[in-house]
Design a protein around this motif. Sequence first.
Motif: not given
Lengths: 224, 224
Positions: B59-76, B83-87
């Motif tokens: 569930s954590v991994d999917e949400m993190a991947h979704d955020l990366l794919a849809k929001e294309q976050p920058m920097a921080i 970090s969340v994915i690794k932790i």
Amino acid sequence: MPRINFQQQLVALKDKLLAMAALSQQSLEFSLEAYLTNDEGLCNHVREVEAAINAAETSVDEMAHDLLAKEQPMAIDLRFILSVIKINGDLERIGDQAANIAQRAAAMANYPQISLPVDIRTMGAKVGVMIRRAVQALLEADAKLAESVLAMDEEIDEMNRAVQAELVAVMQQHPLVAEQSLNAIIISRNLERAADHATNIAEDVIFWVRGSDVRHQVSLTHPE
Amino acid sequence: MPRINFQQQLVALKDKLLAMAALSQQSLEFSLEAYLTNDEGLCNHVREVEAAINAAETSVDEMAHDLLAKEQPMAIDLRFILSVIKINGDLERIGDQAANIAQRAAAMANYPQISLPVDIRTMGAKVGVMIRRAVQALLEADAKLAESVLAMDEEIDEMNRAVQAELVAVMQQHPLVAEQSLNAIIISRNLERAADHATNIAEDVIFWVRGSDVRHQVSLTHPE
């Protein structure tokens, strides 16, 4: 042509990961050889390779992070880069297992070499095959090959259990070789863990490849 | 207001990761208790928690991947999500160590309980503190607290070495308790590995926090 440049960078990232994989495979081979032939010089060499592995890991991670930050990749490319980050971590952990084995081998250099009723060499060779196949599956985007790695993992688990049962019996009958027996048990566990990391890599390849199939279907309806 | 929504999603991601952390901490506590009190029922419970951990990890991994794919976050934000994915991966591996300990505890249920000259309880409690501090450091973006985890890791390594030396001596003097001694050695190693994962988490927190400091300076010159 920024997109062509991006594709070139993905190829460069894959090359970096392959160099990382080569280092971590080599490190496992050397550490086992050091243990099996009681070669202290080789133990030292594993420590040098470990430093190179750490540098290679950082280099892959930094490039992957840069690509994520600057290129904001979508779908298949994003999935590939995330897989690379995970696989990189597993390769580094295989290197850790190798370092543990080398440490054990060095600690054992002062003990008389004895012959134990277990075949660490064959087990190590099988784990080597698992890592090689997992990396090859990544290279060739071959989910079937990756699946064959998962099947081998069970075999290694079984070998590890057998090594332990065998050596506990040895320890009970010959307490004076408890240290050497324990050593072999722990090296067998290190190999079993390295196999787990190869399995993780294979799973990541399957995740990536299956993702790319899904994405292929999507891009038929949304051509870019 | 898509950006506010994005910030809410980051908070939701952090909450999910905390739930994951709680499960993996609990699993380690339960498995040790199962071992120390020879409680087979608790071993079974650890297996149930393990299933919950695997679901939480996905569930954590999917949400993190979704955020990366849809929001294309920058920097921080990018750095935080990575970090969340690794932790998340390290928390799952702490759960694996707990599952190993529970497996050992279950296998030992048929052996007579003996008192060994090692203090697994204290060692386990310290590892518990490391995990708790690493997660707290993440929550509070506290690099100093994270650094205190790194210092504890050396202490655990030392304890693990001492346990092994002590129990090899026991095995040599009392071959009939070789099985129980080996068991305690392996559980000590499982704890040492769990401590390594807590250390990885702390390192990721430092990476994330230092990154955020750098980014703070940047945003002074490039206000959004």
